[in-house]
Design an enzyme around this catalytic site. Structure first.
Site, PDB file in Angstrom:
ATOM      1  N   GLU A  82      13.147   7.699  -4.678  1.00 16.51           N
ATOM      2  CA  GLU A  82      13.051   6.230  -4.657  1.00 16.51           C
ATOM      3  C   GLU A  82      14.033   5.616  -5.672  1.00 16.51           C
ATOM      4  O   GLU A  82      14.756   4.684  -5.364  1.00 16.51           O
ATOM      5  CB  GLU A  82      11.614   5.857  -5.013  1.00 16.51           C
ATOM      6  CG  GLU A  82      11.241   4.458  -4.756  1.00 16.51           C
ATOM      7  CD  GLU A  82      10.651   4.223  -3.369  1.00 16.51           C
ATOM      8  OE1 GLU A  82      10.992   3.199  -2.785  1.00 16.51           O
ATOM      9  OE2 GLU A  82       9.871   5.043  -2.874  1.00 16.51           O
ATOM     10  N   LEU A  87       0.828  -1.216   0.000  1.00 14.80           N
ATOM     11  CA  LEU A  87       0.000   0.000   0.000  1.00 14.80           C
ATOM     12  C   LEU A  87       0.856   1.258   0.000  1.00 14.80           C
ATOM     13  O   LEU A  87       0.383   2.354   0.259  1.00 14.80           O
ATOM     14  CB  LEU A  87      -0.948  -0.003   1.205  1.00 14.80           C
ATOM     15  CG  LEU A  87      -1.935  -1.175   1.242  1.00 14.80           C
ATOM     16  CD1 LEU A  87      -2.750  -1.150   2.522  1.00 14.80           C
ATOM     17  CD2 LEU A  87      -2.869  -1.140   0.048  1.00 14.80           C
ATOM     18  N   ASP A 121       2.907   5.223  -7.229  1.00 13.51           N
ATOM     19  CA  ASP A 121       2.714   5.379  -5.782  1.00 13.51           C
ATOM     20  C   ASP A 121       2.736   6.849  -5.367  1.00 13.51           C
ATOM     21  O   ASP A 121       1.847   7.340  -4.660  1.00 13.51           O
ATOM     22  CB  ASP A 121       3.805   4.631  -4.997  1.00 13.51           C
ATOM     23  CG  ASP A 121       3.937   3.183  -5.426  1.00 13.51           C
ATOM     24  OD1 ASP A 121       3.035   2.683  -6.132  1.00 13.51           O
ATOM     25  OD2 ASP A 121       4.941   2.547  -5.071  1.00 13.51           O
TER      26      ASP A 121
HETATM   27  C1  GLA Z   1       5.260  -0.879  -7.013  1.00 16.25           C
HETATM   28  C2  GLA Z   1       5.997   0.299  -7.622  1.00 16.25           C
HETATM   29  C3  GLA Z   1       5.077   1.055  -8.591  1.00 16.25           C
HETATM   30  C4  GLA Z   1       4.469   0.104  -9.619  1.00 16.25           C
HETATM   31  C5  GLA Z   1       3.848  -1.102  -8.923  1.00 16.25           C
HETATM   32  C6  GLA Z   1       3.387  -2.155  -9.888  1.00 16.25           C
HETATM   33  O1  GLA Z   1       4.212  -0.412  -6.210  1.00 16.25           O
HETATM   34  O2  GLA Z   1       6.451   1.166  -6.620  1.00 16.25           O
HETATM   35  O3  GLA Z   1       5.805   2.089  -9.227  1.00 16.25           O
HETATM   36  O4  GLA Z   1       5.414  -0.285 -10.563  1.00 16.25           O
HETATM   37  O5  GLA Z   1       4.764  -1.723  -8.023  1.00 16.25           O
HETATM   38  O6  GLA Z   1       2.406  -1.659 -10.734  1.00 16.25           O
END
Ligand code: GLA
Length: 400
Positions: free
Chosen positions: A172, A137, A184
């Site tokens: 990140e 999440l 995210d």
């Molecule tokens: C993680 C990454 C996102 C995305 C998802 C898969 O959450 O942080 O950037 O690539 O996986 O969709």
């Protein structure tokens, strides 16, 4: 009602962040900020392939409090670390071991400076979360965004949401070392009450899509922790880049993998080899599913949206191979329950949670759901934690 083998996860109250800060550092913070976690609604691993994605900011997240300290150090207090960590404010590098949770705020400091923002001088930092970590999440994006808002407040900087999200991704990618896309941070920044966030990750355009009335999100945490930094995420990132290079060399004139037609991927099976073909097929078909979901949501066709969610999970399971048995079990058995439109893994994969889209009749009191969760416990020895999520607003400065 007695429950065995699973439990409802109540949202722990976010600590009164000012009080916690004061307890840790002996004075009140000057600025506090909040950023939510997110659900990946649909658009699995499309973001770093230039595709589209739909997500929702959830009504749980992370608060951060800061204040200048006139020292040449950043001092971190968090309920998740013992004692207070001190890191020099200049010349810091990525932390290992017990201090590694400081990498997200440190990454933000580093990227904000690199973008020309005068984030100078030592400061004290405290955080508090009511978001389960390792559930897929995005607690990491939430801490990045909450840090950025708090620091911007502390330095009197006005920075727009898009810039905040892009800096979070840079932190990140470049500081933490995880080659994620913008999903995210974008959803945590642009979250909107009762809405999904749509991101075109190629043009980096963010918009919101209203959720039809009466829809609910339920999260079922497998409690099988996922670890993307050291996990297979990088392998998938590489496989997708390789597939794109091969498709381009074969004459595909597209700007990114997600823009290529699934049929073109199938036609290049021999050049791609089986693994890269499966990865590329997942990405290109998933991108179409996101577009279909936008259309179906606008039409209020939730049955169709549910089918798309289930197809997305199926593709993760068989083509992208980022699912695990625990996620497959929950998605497979929850999707057919009464009141459920569809269910799929949410987020990077290899652990974390299943998300279900339901109508208002669905609840944790559903006896068939209880049977599924009890059977899950028997099968895997893990207790699923369940919570009802609503789509909430994005990151924000709370106060001074
Ligand atoms: C993680 C990454 C996102 C995305 C998802 C898969 O959450 O942080 O950037 O690539 O996986 O969709």
């Amino acid at each position: 009602m007695h429950k065995t083998g699973w439990r409802i996860e109540p949202a722990p109250n976010l600590l009164m962040i000012s009080d916690y800060f004061e307890k840790s550092f002996g004075r009140k913070p000057t600025n506090t900020a909040y950023a939510p976690g997110r659900i990946e609604f649909i658009g699995n691993h499309t973001d770093y392939n230039g595709g589209e994605v739909l997500g929702a900011a959830v009504n749980r997240g992370i608060t951060v409090a800061v204040a200048p300290n006139n020292l040449e150090v950043i001092r971190f207090a968090s309920p998740f670390i013992e004692g207070i960590i001190e890191i020099p404010v200049e010349g810091f590098t990525k932390q290992e071991g017990s201090a590694s949770s400081a990498n997200y705020p440190l990454g933000m400091v580093s990227i904000m400076r690199d973008e020309g923002y005068p984030v100078t001088g030592g400061f004290d930092f405290a955080d508090s979360s009511n978001l389960p970590s390792g559930a897929g999440l995005s607690s990491s994006a939430a801490i990045e965004l909450a840090t950025a808002y708090a620091l911007a407040g502390m330095h009197g900087l006005t920075i727009d949401r898009k810039k905040m999200a892009l800096m979070g991704r840079r932190a990140e990618n470049e500081f933490v070392g995880m080659p994620c896309g913008i999903l995210d941070q974008g959803v945590s920044a642009f979250g909107h009450l009762d809405s999904l966030v749509h991101i075109d990750c190629f043009t980096e355009e963010f918009s919101t899509v209203a959720m039809p009335a009466g829809c609910h999100f339920w999260i079922f945490n497998t409690n099988k922790k996922h670890a993307l930094v050291d996990g297979s995420y990088e392998d998938r990132f590489r496989e997708c880049s390789e597939a794109f290079e091969i498709l381009k060399a074969g004459g595909q004139d597209a700007a990114c993998l997600a823009h290529i037609e699934p049929d073109a991927v199938r036609n290049a099976a021999a050049e791609l080899g089986e693994v890269r073909m499966k990865r590329a097929l997942h990405v290109t078909e998933e991108n179409r599913r996101v577009r279909q979901a936008v259309t179906s949501l606008a039409q209020g066709d939730l049955q169709k949206v549910g089918q798309l969610l289930c197809a997305s999970h199926n593709s993760s399971q068989h083509l992208f191979e980022n699912s695990i048995a625990e996620l497959d079990y929950l998605a497979k058995h929850i999707a057919p329950l009464k009141g459920v439109y569809g269910a799929r893994l949410t987020g990077g994969g290899w652990g974390g949670a299943v998300m279900a889209l339901t109508d208002e009749t669905f609840s944790d009191q559903n006896e068939d759901l209880q049977k599924v969760l009890e059977a899950y416990h028997k099968e895997y020895g893990l207790e699923s934690t369940v919570f009802h999520a609503t789509a909430g607003d994005g990151a924000t400065l709370l106060g001074e």
